[in-house]
Write a protein that holds these residues in place. Structure first.
Motif, PDB file in Angstrom:
ATOM      1  N   LYS A 226       0.847  -1.181   0.000  1.00  0.00           N
ATOM      2  CA  LYS A 226       0.000   0.000   0.000  1.00  0.00           C
ATOM      3  C   LYS A 226       0.891   1.242   0.000  1.00  0.00           C
ATOM      4  CE  LYS A 226      -3.876   2.181   2.408  1.00  0.00           C
ATOM      5  NZ  LYS A 226      -4.789   2.116   3.572  1.00  0.00           N
ATOM      6  N   TYR A 227       0.947   1.914  -1.141  1.00  0.00           N
ATOM      7  CA  TYR A 227       1.833   3.074  -1.290  1.00  0.00           C
ATOM      8  C   TYR A 227       1.080   4.380  -1.011  1.00  0.00           C
ATOM      9  CZ  TYR A 227       5.188   0.006  -3.659  1.00  0.00           C
ATOM     10  OH  TYR A 227       6.073  -0.998  -3.963  1.00  0.00           O
ATOM     11  N   GLU A 228       1.800   5.292  -0.410  1.00  0.00           N
ATOM     12  CA  GLU A 228       1.305   6.663  -0.313  1.00  0.00           C
ATOM     13  C   GLU A 228       1.441   7.311  -1.694  1.00  0.00           C
ATOM     14  OE1 GLU A 228      -0.096   8.084   2.334  1.00  0.00           O
ATOM     15  OE2 GLU A 228       0.108   6.189   3.442  1.00  0.00           O
ATOM     16  N   PRO A 229       0.742   8.419  -1.935  1.00  0.00           N
ATOM     17  CA  PRO A 229       0.875   9.078  -3.247  1.00  0.00           C
ATOM     18  C   PRO A 229       2.329   9.429  -3.568  1.00  0.00           C
ATOM     19  CG  PRO A 229      -0.994   9.980  -2.049  1.00  0.00           C
ATOM     20  CD  PRO A 229      -0.275   9.072  -1.087  1.00  0.00           C
ATOM     21  N   ILE A 230       2.731   9.145  -4.796  1.00  0.00           N
ATOM     22  CA  ILE A 230       4.088   9.468  -5.272  1.00  0.00           C
ATOM     23  C   ILE A 230       3.934  10.283  -6.548  1.00  0.00           C
ATOM     24  CG2 ILE A 230       6.326   8.570  -6.030  1.00  0.00           C
ATOM     25  CD1 ILE A 230       5.661   5.969  -4.575  1.00  0.00           C
ATOM     26  N   TYR A 231       4.461  11.485  -6.547  1.00  0.00           N
ATOM     27  CA  TYR A 231       4.303  12.368  -7.690  1.00  0.00           C
ATOM     28  C   TYR A 231       5.553  12.349  -8.572  1.00  0.00           C
ATOM     29  CZ  TYR A 231       0.070  14.181  -5.575  1.00  0.00           C
ATOM     30  OH  TYR A 231      -1.193  14.281  -5.045  1.00  0.00           O
ATOM     31  N   VAL A 232       5.318  12.245  -9.851  1.00  0.00           N
ATOM     32  CA  VAL A 232       6.408  12.278 -10.827  1.00  0.00           C
ATOM     33  C   VAL A 232       6.124  13.382 -11.837  1.00  0.00           C
ATOM     34  CG1 VAL A 232       6.978   9.834 -10.599  1.00  0.00           C
ATOM     35  CG2 VAL A 232       5.284  10.546 -12.297  1.00  0.00           C
ATOM     36  N   ASN A 233       7.168  13.797 -12.532  1.00  0.00           N
ATOM     37  CA  ASN A 233       7.030  14.825 -13.568  1.00  0.00           C
ATOM     38  C   ASN A 233       7.193  14.162 -14.928  1.00  0.00           C
ATOM     39  OD1 ASN A 233       6.762  17.438 -14.633  1.00  0.00           O
ATOM     40  ND2 ASN A 233       8.981  17.707 -14.723  1.00  0.00           N
ATOM     41  N   ALA A 234       6.069  13.892 -15.597  1.00  0.00           N
ATOM     42  CA  ALA A 234       6.108  13.164 -16.865  1.00  0.00           C
ATOM     43  C   ALA A 234       4.804  13.385 -17.617  1.00  0.00           C
ATOM     44  CB  ALA A 234       6.331  11.673 -16.610  1.00  0.00           C
ATOM     45  N   ASP A 235       4.751  12.832 -18.820  1.00  0.00           N
ATOM     46  CA  ASP A 235       3.529  12.877 -19.631  1.00  0.00           C
ATOM     47  C   ASP A 235       2.603  11.769 -19.126  1.00  0.00           C
ATOM     48  OD1 ASP A 235       1.587  12.404 -21.728  1.00  0.00           O
ATOM     49  OD2 ASP A 235       2.863  13.595 -23.049  1.00  0.00           O
ATOM     50  N   LYS A 236       1.518  12.150 -18.471  1.00  0.00           N
ATOM     51  CA  LYS A 236       0.645  11.179 -17.813  1.00  0.00           C
ATOM     52  C   LYS A 236       0.059  10.169 -18.787  1.00  0.00           C
ATOM     53  CE  LYS A 236      -3.233  10.913 -14.557  1.00  0.00           C
ATOM     54  NZ  LYS A 236      -4.216  11.696 -13.760  1.00  0.00           N
ATOM     55  N   ALA A 237      -0.415  10.636 -19.936  1.00  0.00           N
ATOM     56  CA  ALA A 237      -1.031   9.737 -20.919  1.00  0.00           C
ATOM     57  C   ALA A 237      -0.012   8.747 -21.471  1.00  0.00           C
ATOM     58  CB  ALA A 237      -1.651  10.549 -22.053  1.00  0.00           C
ATOM     59  N   LYS A 238       1.203   9.224 -21.721  1.00  0.00           N
ATOM     60  CA  LYS A 238       2.241   8.345 -22.268  1.00  0.00           C
ATOM     61  C   LYS A 238       2.680   7.304 -21.235  1.00  0.00           C
ATOM     62  CE  LYS A 238       2.780  10.297 -26.342  1.00  0.00           C
ATOM     63  NZ  LYS A 238       1.661  11.253 -26.233  1.00  0.00           N
ATOM     64  N   ILE A 239       2.807   7.718 -19.969  1.00  0.00           N
ATOM     65  CA  ILE A 239       3.196   6.766 -18.921  1.00  0.00           C
ATOM     66  C   ILE A 239       2.076   5.759 -18.694  1.00  0.00           C
ATOM     67  CG2 ILE A 239       3.894   6.520 -16.521  1.00  0.00           C
ATOM     68  CD1 ILE A 239       5.971   7.784 -18.450  1.00  0.00           C
ATOM     69  N   ALA A 240       0.831   6.191 -18.826  1.00  0.00           N
ATOM     70  CA  ALA A 240      -0.290   5.252 -18.737  1.00  0.00           C
ATOM     71  C   ALA A 240      -0.185   4.199 -19.837  1.00  0.00           C
ATOM     72  CB  ALA A 240      -1.606   6.009 -18.843  1.00  0.00           C
ATOM     73  N   GLN A 241       0.244   4.622 -21.008  1.00  0.00           N
ATOM     74  CA  GLN A 241       0.422   3.672 -22.113  1.00  0.00           C
ATOM     75  C   GLN A 241       1.543   2.685 -21.812  1.00  0.00           C
ATOM     76  OE1 GLN A 241       1.105   5.523 -25.907  1.00  0.00           O
ATOM     77  NE2 GLN A 241       0.777   3.629 -27.039  1.00  0.00           N
ATOM     78  N   VAL A 242       2.612   3.171 -21.176  1.00  0.00           N
ATOM     79  CA  VAL A 242       3.717   2.273 -20.799  1.00  0.00           C
ATOM     80  C   VAL A 242       3.209   1.209 -19.837  1.00  0.00           C
ATOM     81  CG1 VAL A 242       5.914   2.130 -19.556  1.00  0.00           C
ATOM     82  CG2 VAL A 242       5.533   3.978 -21.193  1.00  0.00           C
ATOM     83  N   PHE A 243       2.471   1.630 -18.801  1.00  0.00           N
ATOM     84  CA  PHE A 243       1.911   0.665 -17.850  1.00  0.00           C
ATOM     85  C   PHE A 243       0.976  -0.318 -18.549  1.00  0.00           C
ATOM     86  CE2 PHE A 243       2.992   3.559 -14.245  1.00  0.00           C
ATOM     87  CZ  PHE A 243       3.593   2.611 -13.435  1.00  0.00           C
ATOM     88  N   THR A 244       0.122   0.203 -19.414  1.00  0.00           N
ATOM     89  CA  THR A 244      -0.835  -0.651 -20.123  1.00  0.00           C
ATOM     90  C   THR A 244      -0.120  -1.708 -20.955  1.00  0.00           C
ATOM     91  OG1 THR A 244      -2.468   1.141 -20.223  1.00  0.00           O
ATOM     92  CG2 THR A 244      -2.739  -0.674 -21.787  1.00  0.00           C
ATOM     93  N   ASN A 245       0.907  -1.287 -21.689  1.00  0.00           N
ATOM     94  CA  ASN A 245       1.645  -2.234 -22.538  1.00  0.00           C
ATOM     95  C   ASN A 245       2.384  -3.275 -21.706  1.00  0.00           C
ATOM     96  OD1 ASN A 245       0.745  -0.793 -24.731  1.00  0.00           O
ATOM     97  ND2 ASN A 245       2.687   0.194 -25.173  1.00  0.00           N
ATOM     98  N   LEU A 246       3.029  -2.837 -20.615  1.00  0.00           N
ATOM     99  CA  LEU A 246       3.786  -3.776 -19.794  1.00  0.00           C
ATOM    100  C   LEU A 246       2.873  -4.769 -19.079  1.00  0.00           C
ATOM    101  CD1 LEU A 246       6.535  -1.466 -18.205  1.00  0.00           C
ATOM    102  CD2 LEU A 246       6.769  -3.058 -20.124  1.00  0.00           C
ATOM    103  N   ILE A 247       1.749  -4.290 -18.563  1.00  0.00           N
ATOM    104  CA  ILE A 247       0.818  -5.191 -17.869  1.00  0.00           C
ATOM    105  C   ILE A 247       0.174  -6.156 -18.858  1.00  0.00           C
ATOM    106  CG2 ILE A 247      -1.353  -5.296 -16.572  1.00  0.00           C
ATOM    107  CD1 ILE A 247      -0.539  -2.646 -15.250  1.00  0.00           C
ATOM    108  N   ALA A 248      -0.239  -5.632 -20.023  1.00  0.00           N
ATOM    109  CA  ALA A 248      -0.826  -6.502 -21.050  1.00  0.00           C
ATOM    110  C   ALA A 248       0.177  -7.561 -21.489  1.00  0.00           C
ATOM    111  CB  ALA A 248      -1.283  -5.666 -22.243  1.00  0.00           C
ATOM    112  N   ASN A 249       1.435  -7.165 -21.613  1.00  0.00           N
ATOM    113  CA  ASN A 249       2.485  -8.101 -22.001  1.00  0.00           C
ATOM    114  C   ASN A 249       2.650  -9.207 -20.959  1.00  0.00           C
ATOM    115  OD1 ASN A 249       4.876  -8.529 -23.947  1.00  0.00           O
ATOM    116  ND2 ASN A 249       5.889  -8.530 -21.958  1.00  0.00           N
ATOM    117  N   SER A 250       2.619  -8.816 -19.678  1.00  0.00           N
ATOM    118  CA  SER A 250       2.785  -9.803 -18.611  1.00  0.00           C
ATOM    119  C   SER A 250       1.595 -10.756 -18.559  1.00  0.00           C
ATOM    120  CB  SER A 250       2.962  -9.101 -17.262  1.00  0.00           C
ATOM    121  OG  SER A 250       1.759  -8.474 -16.848  1.00  0.00           O
ATOM    122  N   ILE A 251       0.403 -10.266 -18.843  1.00  0.00           N
ATOM    123  CA  ILE A 251      -0.790 -11.129 -18.840  1.00  0.00           C
ATOM    124  C   ILE A 251      -0.743 -12.104 -20.011  1.00  0.00           C
ATOM    125  CG2 ILE A 251      -3.310 -11.147 -19.111  1.00  0.00           C
ATOM    126  CD1 ILE A 251      -3.369  -8.485 -17.605  1.00  0.00           C
TER     127      ILE A 251
END
Length: 349
Positions: A226-251
């Motif tokens: 359970k993580y507390e909020p962690i803020y990063v400075n990045a393109d939110k939509a692009k990082i969401a795509q990275v997560f989506t691709n990596l999770i889909a790949n693992s599944i």
């Protein structure tokens, strides 16, 4: 003779001529007619100087012409002009030209090797692209032919086949859209709009979007703690795509009782994100090429479902466009861990 200079060659030639002429003049003096010693020395010296001057001029012209030809050849094969050296007979100009020729040949050898590698990559890329597009195209073609040959009149067949054709067309669209995106990423035509956002909240939202697929495949995707909020400075939509691709790949490559665990940890002002799974894993020989477009290890080529084959390549370009890095560790039969870095925002806990 290896390190001898051109001027030394000319001088040795002239000196040899002086010695020979002295010998001849002394023989003439002793056996034919008397010549004063001073005259003998003057004649020999003038002859040697004249020989030195003529030889120097001709040899310099000879070397200059040959070197001009060599450097024109070298200059023609590179993008920048090489300054053609002025002939200095006191220096080893031939050795310098030889070294320049060796350097030029070595550079061309490296360039040719790179061109061959790029040509091989292009051939493989086109082959992989044809492989990815061939399956949906042939499927659409088969469904349409079946419908035209009478299936259109059968209500039990026509809708099912049209839905399958639509699915194949959608897969082609996904491939082409991903290909278009990666091309834009490669030539820096995609703007990266950085903002401060909570990456933990974003990850939770993406995990929720995979709930239905996880239930169908019997796979679990969750945060490591359970993580507390962690803020990063990045393109939110692009990082969401990275997560989506990596999770889909693992599944897609999950084994029995598949699990995908996402972890965050900080190193100074950098946040490291890990997406780990206990799937089929990757052989070590395939890891260096894993982020190439359409590259798939042998066992994955035969799977029944999957993405466009560009997901990992897109992840790599997105992370690198943030001036960050992405890497993978994997062991066959054990699982894989993808790790990427992002800069933390000043607004973080």
């Amino acid at each position: 003779m290896k390190n001898i200079k051109p001027i030394q060659i000319v001088f040795i030639g002239a000196l040899t001529q002086v010695v020979l002429l002295l010998i001849l003049l002394f023989l003439y003096r002793n056996f034919v007619d008397f010549i004063p010693l001073l005259n003998i020395l003057i004649i020999a010296s003038l002859s040697g100087a004249f020989s030195f001057g003529i030889s120097f001029f001709l040899l310099k012209k000879f070397i200059q012409e040959r070197l001009d030809l060599i450097f024109r050849i070298i200059d023609h094969g590179v993008n920048v002009n090489i300054d053609q050296p002025k002939i200095e007979m006191k220096n080893d100009v031939i050795g310098a030209a030889a070294n320049a020729s060796v350097d030029w040949a070595s550079a061309r050898k490296i360039e040719i090797a790179k061109l061959k590698e790029q040509a091989a990559f292009r051939r493989e890329f086109l082959g992989n692209l044809a492989h990815e597009l061939k399956t949906p195209v042939f499927s659409i073609q088969g469904y349409i032919l079946t419908l035209l040959e009478g299936g259109l009149e059968d209500e039990k067949v026509n809708r099912k086949f049209l839905e399958r054709a639509a699915f194949s067309a959608e897969r082609m669209t996904d491939i082409l859209e991903d290909l278009d995106q990666i091309m834009k990423l490669e030539v820096n035509k995609v703007d990266i709009k950085k903002e401060a956002f909570d990456i933990v909240s974003l990850t939770k939202d993406i995990i929720i979007s995979f709930e239905e697929k996880c239930q169908e495949d019997g796979v679990e995707v969750k945060l490591a703690e359970k993580y507390e909020p962690i803020y990063v400075n990045a393109d939110k939509a692009k990082i969401a795509q990275v997560f989506t691709n990596l999770i889909a790949n693992s599944i897609n490559y999950a084994g029995e009782n598949g699990k995908t665990i996402i972890r965050f940890y900080s190193i100074n002002q950098t946040l490291m994100t890990e997406v780990s799974d206990n799937g089929i894993g990757i052989e070590e020989k395939n890891i260096p090429r894993l982020f190439e477009r359409f590259y798939r290890v042998e066992q994955s080529r035969n799977r029944n479902e999957g993405g466009s084959g560009l997901g990992l390549a897109i992840c790599k370009h997105i992370i690198e466009s943030h001036n960050e890095t992405i890497a993978v560790k994997s062991k066959l039969g054990v699982g894989s861990t993808f790790t990427f870095s992002l800069k933390k925002s000043s607004k973080h806990n």
